[in-house]
Scaffold this active site. Structure first.
Site, mmCIF file in Angstrom:
data_model
loop_
_atom_site.group_PDB
_atom_site.id
_atom_site.type_symbol
_atom_site.label_atom_id
_atom_site.label_comp_id
_atom_site.label_asym_id
_atom_site.label_seq_id
_atom_site.Cartn_x
_atom_site.Cartn_y
_atom_site.Cartn_z
ATOM 1 N N HIS A 67 0.815 -1.218 0.000
ATOM 2 C CA HIS A 67 0.000 0.000 0.000
ATOM 3 C C HIS A 67 0.851 1.272 0.000
ATOM 4 O O HIS A 67 0.312 2.376 -0.061
ATOM 5 C CB HIS A 67 -1.005 -0.005 1.162
ATOM 6 C CG HIS A 67 -0.439 0.281 2.506
ATOM 7 N ND1 HIS A 67 -0.177 -0.708 3.438
ATOM 8 C CD2 HIS A 67 -0.103 1.441 3.114
ATOM 9 C CE1 HIS A 67 0.292 -0.150 4.547
ATOM 10 N NE2 HIS A 67 0.347 1.154 4.372
ATOM 11 N N ASP A 112 0.351 -7.761 1.835
ATOM 12 C CA ASP A 112 0.684 -6.326 1.824
ATOM 13 C C ASP A 112 2.203 -6.192 1.816
ATOM 14 O O ASP A 112 2.835 -5.849 2.818
ATOM 15 C CB ASP A 112 0.067 -5.616 3.023
ATOM 16 C CG ASP A 112 0.172 -4.095 2.908
ATOM 17 O OD1 ASP A 112 0.594 -3.613 1.836
ATOM 18 O OD2 ASP A 112 -0.159 -3.395 3.881
ATOM 19 N N SER A 206 4.334 3.210 7.722
ATOM 20 C CA SER A 206 4.068 2.073 6.844
ATOM 21 C C SER A 206 5.296 1.679 6.042
ATOM 22 O O SER A 206 6.061 2.521 5.577
ATOM 23 C CB SER A 206 2.937 2.405 5.874
ATOM 24 O OG SER A 206 1.692 2.184 6.455
#
Length: 260
Positions: A67, A112, A206
């Protein structure tokens, strides 16, 4: 913050999960400048906004979260203080990006992960060095290190110029299932945090690493916002489960598939 949910339980999951693509470490302290030579900083070169981190695996490859994919990506290596560049700091852009699925599909608990080949090799230096893939998975109860330039306050986010580091703990996946609800029985993620609250990865963390007993075990993926709430650990993509896929891609087998 972008929210992603499973269609079958859209409302519940929409309230539960948030990408950490704009988060920093809550409850941590400034990392030692020599603690993170493998840590990559990822910018959108048009907006010049910092979105994610990554981990340098060798001279040409960086591992991060799926992402974290963005337009006009620039990858900075050898960074500590964003406003005062190190002399050995280097900048690259992606040459190739590899995902588990060709349509870039992923969920909060599966796939992910993104492997980036840089446009040219970096030169190792005082502040730039790789981090190896793990030789074994982490165990429940392991104390792990998180780090990044993400938000240090939440929900009113403030962002530091230097990366912050903190320690959290690995929990059994059942702890996250109980905390969030609607999760599948099995997952290729790690459940980690501090159940008392106060320490957590957050927005813009992230893609950064989760380091357990000196091994690169996880990629910052998902968590609840506001960050660092009690009884709400976060999700980290389990690097060990994807090691064969990563090694195959780096070796030139670009048709390699991720574990199902």
């Amino acid at each position: 913050m972008v929210l992603i949910r499973v269609l079958a339980n859209l409302l519940v999951l929409h309230l539960s999960y948030a990408q950490k693509s704009s988060e920093l470490v809550i409850g941590g302290d400034e990392c030692n400048i020599n603690e993170h030579p493998f840590l990559a900083l990822m910018y959108n070169s048009t907006s010049m906004k910092f979105h994610c981190s990554g981990t340098l695996l060798n001279e040409e490859w960086v591992l991060t979260a799926a992402h974290c994919d963005m337009e006009n990506m620039q990858i900075y290596l050898g960074v500590h203080d964003k406003k005062n560049p190190n002399k050995d700091q280097q900048t690259r852009v992606p040459k190739e990006m590899f995902f588990c699925l060709s349509n870039k599909s992923y969920t909060p608990w599966d796939k992910d992960i993104m492997l980036i080949r840089l446009n040219s090799p970096v030169t190792y230096s005082t502040h730039i060095a790789p981090f190896s893939l793990p030789s074994s998975p982490p165990t429940v109860g392991s104390v792990c290190r998180i780090m990044g330039w993400g938000a240090i306050t939440s929900p009113n986010e403030t962002y530091p110029d230097v990366p912050h580091c903190a320690n959290i703990e690995i929990y059994d996946y059942s702890v996250c299932r109980k905390a969030y609800g609607g999760l599948p029985e099995k997952s290729r993620t790690l459940c980690a945090g501090v159940l008392q609250g106060g320490i957590d990865t957050c927005l813009a963390d992230s893609g950064g690493p989760l380091i357990c007993n000196g091994q690169f075990q996880g990629i910052v993926a998902w968590g609840r916002h506001p960050c660092a709430q009690p009884q709400l650990p976060a999700f980290y993509t389990k690097v060990f489960d994807y090691s064969d896929w990563i090694q195959s891609i780096i070796a030139g087998n670009t048709a390699a598939t991720c574990p199902s």
